[in-house]
Design a protein around this motif. Sequence first.
Motif, mmCIF file in Angstrom:
data_model
loop_
_atom_site.group_PDB
_atom_site.id
_atom_site.type_symbol
_atom_site.label_atom_id
_atom_site.label_comp_id
_atom_site.label_asym_id
_atom_site.label_seq_id
_atom_site.Cartn_x
_atom_site.Cartn_y
_atom_site.Cartn_z
ATOM 1 N N ASP A 41 -32.706 21.020 -64.116
ATOM 2 C CA ASP A 41 -31.836 21.030 -65.179
ATOM 3 C C ASP A 41 -30.858 19.913 -65.641
ATOM 4 O O ASP A 41 -31.261 19.687 -67.264
ATOM 5 C CB ASP A 41 -31.284 22.088 -65.510
ATOM 6 C CG ASP A 41 -30.437 22.853 -67.081
ATOM 7 O OD1 ASP A 41 -31.258 22.671 -67.817
ATOM 8 O OD2 ASP A 41 -29.533 22.185 -67.226
ATOM 9 N N VAL A 42 -30.531 19.131 -64.880
ATOM 10 C CA VAL A 42 -29.336 18.024 -64.663
ATOM 11 C C VAL A 42 -30.166 16.935 -65.392
ATOM 12 O O VAL A 42 -30.300 16.327 -66.500
ATOM 13 C CB VAL A 42 -28.650 17.861 -64.047
ATOM 14 C CG1 VAL A 42 -27.983 16.906 -63.849
ATOM 15 C CG2 VAL A 42 -27.523 18.242 -64.155
ATOM 16 N N SER A 43 -31.591 16.766 -65.420
ATOM 17 C CA SER A 43 -32.417 16.288 -65.453
ATOM 18 C C SER A 43 -33.115 16.034 -66.755
ATOM 19 O O SER A 43 -33.265 14.530 -67.490
ATOM 20 C CB SER A 43 -33.714 16.098 -64.236
ATOM 21 O OG SER A 43 -34.692 14.756 -64.489
ATOM 22 N N VAL A 44 -32.760 16.981 -67.238
ATOM 23 C CA VAL A 44 -33.252 17.166 -68.607
ATOM 24 C C VAL A 44 -32.346 17.050 -69.302
ATOM 25 O O VAL A 44 -32.153 16.101 -70.480
ATOM 26 C CB VAL A 44 -34.079 18.547 -68.775
ATOM 27 C CG1 VAL A 44 -34.466 18.653 -70.290
ATOM 28 C CG2 VAL A 44 -35.197 18.299 -68.376
ATOM 29 N N THR A 45 -30.624 17.576 -69.576
ATOM 30 C CA THR A 45 -30.030 17.481 -70.216
ATOM 31 C C THR A 45 -28.803 16.789 -69.417
ATOM 32 O O THR A 45 -27.826 16.746 -70.477
ATOM 33 C CB THR A 45 -29.049 19.461 -70.163
ATOM 34 O OG1 THR A 45 -28.487 19.673 -68.467
ATOM 35 C CG2 THR A 45 -30.650 20.507 -69.833
ATOM 36 N N LEU A 46 -28.990 16.083 -68.880
ATOM 37 C CA LEU A 46 -27.804 14.849 -68.536
ATOM 38 C C LEU A 46 -26.645 15.949 -68.167
ATOM 39 O O LEU A 46 -25.277 15.118 -68.596
ATOM 40 C CB LEU A 46 -28.111 14.201 -69.694
ATOM 41 C CG LEU A 46 -29.125 13.531 -70.067
ATOM 42 C CD1 LEU A 46 -29.072 12.392 -71.185
ATOM 43 C CD2 LEU A 46 -29.801 12.700 -68.489
ATOM 44 N N SER A 47 -26.531 17.000 -68.569
ATOM 45 C CA SER A 47 -25.371 17.891 -67.650
ATOM 46 C C SER A 47 -24.130 17.412 -66.675
ATOM 47 O O SER A 47 -24.811 17.685 -65.666
ATOM 48 C CB SER A 47 -25.554 18.978 -67.524
ATOM 49 O OG SER A 47 -24.587 20.148 -67.330
ATOM 50 N N CYS A 71 -30.570 23.432 -60.848
ATOM 51 C CA CYS A 71 -29.881 22.955 -61.475
ATOM 52 C C CYS A 71 -30.339 21.697 -61.433
ATOM 53 O O CYS A 71 -30.070 21.223 -62.835
ATOM 54 C CB CYS A 71 -28.628 22.644 -60.394
ATOM 55 S SG CYS A 71 -27.695 24.687 -60.992
ATOM 56 N N GLY A 101 -23.924 20.502 -64.678
ATOM 57 C CA GLY A 101 -24.622 21.111 -63.401
ATOM 58 C C GLY A 101 -24.505 20.432 -62.294
ATOM 59 O O GLY A 101 -24.306 20.877 -61.122
#
Length: 132
Positions: A100-106, A97, A109
């Motif tokens: 993923d946050v690192s890429v999407t900035l979600s 997760c 997440g």
Amino acid sequence: MNPYSFNDSYDSYRSVDLEARAAAASPYELVLVLFDGLLDELARARGHIEHKRFQQKGASLEKCMNILNGLNGALDYEGGGEVVQELARLYDYCIYCLSDVSVTLSLEGLDEVVRLLGILREGWEGVSAARK
């Protein structure tokens, strides 16, 4: 006042405090210290994302993933049974997760990881209290 000098001073204070707490901790208390540091760093990562400080966000998330890898590596896979296997899966999921946050900035997440780790921290706190 330069905001970076304040952050550097605060980071130095936190580092000394963390070292002092770790030196005096039982193994269970040490896990709690790591969880506290992890949750603090996740809050910092959130702030970096919100304020578009992407380089600092990357460093914060990397620290978080390193702590999770350390927690995962410290598990007793031979004697821990199913609980250890489930913890390992949960740590791996959190690392996934955060990647993923690192890429999407979600932020959603990130919030999911904070929620899961908060629950785990409560569990470790209960184990530590029962051992005293």
